[in-house]
Design a protein around this motif. Structure first.
Motif, PDB file in Angstrom:
ATOM      1  N   LYS A   9      -0.716  -3.073  15.136  1.00  0.00           N
ATOM      2  CA  LYS A   9      -0.214  -2.529  13.876  1.00  0.00           C
ATOM      3  C   LYS A   9       0.798  -1.425  14.155  1.00  0.00           C
ATOM      4  N   ILE A  10       1.971  -1.549  13.552  1.00  0.00           N
ATOM      5  CA  ILE A  10       3.019  -0.541  13.653  1.00  0.00           C
ATOM      6  C   ILE A  10       3.148   0.113  12.284  1.00  0.00           C
ATOM      7  N   THR A  11       2.924   1.416  12.217  1.00  0.00           N
ATOM      8  CA  THR A  11       3.059   2.152  10.969  1.00  0.00           C
ATOM      9  C   THR A  11       4.358   2.939  11.031  1.00  0.00           C
ATOM     10  N   TYR A  12       5.156   2.822   9.977  1.00  0.00           N
ATOM     11  CA  TYR A  12       6.448   3.484   9.906  1.00  0.00           C
ATOM     12  C   TYR A  12       6.359   4.738   9.052  1.00  0.00           C
ATOM     13  N   GLY A  13       7.259   5.676   9.272  1.00  0.00           N
ATOM     14  CA  GLY A  13       7.330   6.891   8.478  1.00  0.00           C
ATOM     15  C   GLY A  13       7.355   8.125   9.357  1.00  0.00           C
ATOM     16  N   THR A  14       7.042   9.265   8.740  1.00  0.00           N
ATOM     17  CA  THR A  14       7.018  10.539   9.452  1.00  0.00           C
ATOM     18  C   THR A  14       5.574  10.981   9.648  1.00  0.00           C
ATOM     19  N   ALA A  15       5.377  12.070  10.365  1.00  0.00           N
ATOM     20  CA  ALA A  15       4.038  12.591  10.582  1.00  0.00           C
ATOM     21  C   ALA A  15       3.370  12.971   9.266  1.00  0.00           C
ATOM     22  N   GLU A  16       4.164  13.345   8.276  1.00  0.00           N
ATOM     23  CA  GLU A  16       3.634  13.781   6.988  1.00  0.00           C
ATOM     24  C   GLU A  16       3.367  12.624   6.034  1.00  0.00           C
ATOM     25  N   GLU A  17       4.120  11.530   6.167  1.00  0.00           N
ATOM     26  CA  GLU A  17       4.022  10.462   5.167  1.00  0.00           C
ATOM     27  C   GLU A  17       4.317   9.094   5.774  1.00  0.00           C
ATOM     28  N   ALA A  18       3.399   8.151   5.555  1.00  0.00           N
ATOM     29  CA  ALA A  18       3.619   6.780   6.008  1.00  0.00           C
ATOM     30  C   ALA A  18       4.616   6.099   5.086  1.00  0.00           C
ATOM     31  N   ASP A  19       5.373   5.153   5.638  1.00  0.00           N
ATOM     32  CA  ASP A  19       6.389   4.427   4.873  1.00  0.00           C
ATOM     33  C   ASP A  19       6.245   2.926   5.133  1.00  0.00           C
ATOM     34  N   GLY A  20       5.025   2.434   5.110  1.00  0.00           N
ATOM     35  CA  GLY A  20       4.781   1.013   5.314  1.00  0.00           C
ATOM     36  C   GLY A  20       4.301   0.710   6.721  1.00  0.00           C
ATOM     37  N   SER A  21       3.892  -0.546   6.914  1.00  0.00           N
ATOM     38  CA  SER A  21       3.414  -0.971   8.221  1.00  0.00           C
ATOM     39  C   SER A  21       3.616  -2.468   8.385  1.00  0.00           C
ATOM     40  N   LYS A  22       3.500  -2.911   9.615  1.00  0.00           N
ATOM     41  CA  LYS A  22       3.579  -4.325   9.959  1.00  0.00           C
ATOM     42  C   LYS A  22       2.460  -4.607  10.942  1.00  0.00           C
ATOM     43  N   THR A  23       1.672  -5.661  10.665  1.00  0.00           N
ATOM     44  CA  THR A  23       0.565  -6.035  11.540  1.00  0.00           C
ATOM     45  C   THR A  23       0.838  -7.410  12.135  1.00  0.00           C
ATOM     46  N   PHE A  24       0.654  -7.513  13.442  1.00  0.00           N
ATOM     47  CA  PHE A  24       0.813  -8.771  14.162  1.00  0.00           C
ATOM     48  C   PHE A  24      -0.571  -9.254  14.576  1.00  0.00           C
ATOM     49  N   ASN A  25      -0.963 -10.428  14.090  1.00  0.00           N
ATOM     50  CA  ASN A  25      -2.279 -10.995  14.375  1.00  0.00           C
ATOM     51  C   ASN A  25      -2.255 -11.833  15.650  1.00  0.00           C
ATOM     52  N   ASN A  26      -3.446 -12.159  16.112  1.00  0.00           N
ATOM     53  CA  ASN A  26      -3.632 -13.084  17.237  1.00  0.00           C
ATOM     54  C   ASN A  26      -2.983 -12.615  18.530  1.00  0.00           C
ATOM     55  N   MET A  27      -3.032 -11.319  18.784  1.00  0.00           N
ATOM     56  CA  MET A  27      -2.574 -10.807  20.074  1.00  0.00           C
ATOM     57  C   MET A  27      -3.634 -11.160  21.123  1.00  0.00           C
TER      58      MET A  27
END
Length: 64
Positions: A9-27
């Motif tokens: 899971k990659i979470t985007y944004g700053t330390a103060e506020e998340a700005d979405g994420s992307k999860t890659f399954n079946n690693m």
């Protein structure tokens, strides 16, 4: 019989506020943390978003 599932899971944004994420399954459950970070950084290099966090999510079913 137990089964394992690993996600990246990659979470985007700053330390103060998340700005979405992307999860890659079946690693690959046997992948090292370093290999998963390297994979995440490859995906991140294709985007203009700032990374807040890279997470490994391991799930193991032990019954059922």
């Amino acid at each position: 019989m137990s089964t394992s599932n690993t996600k990246l899971k990659i979470t985007y944004g700053t330390a103060e506020e998340a700005d979405g994420s992307k999860t890659f399954n079946n690693m690959n459950p046997e992948a090292t943390n370093e290999a998963l970070v390297s994979t995440a950084n490859t995906f991140v290099s294709l985007q203009n978003k700032q990374v807040r966090e890279i997470s490994r999510i391991d799930t193991t079913v032990i019954s059922g």
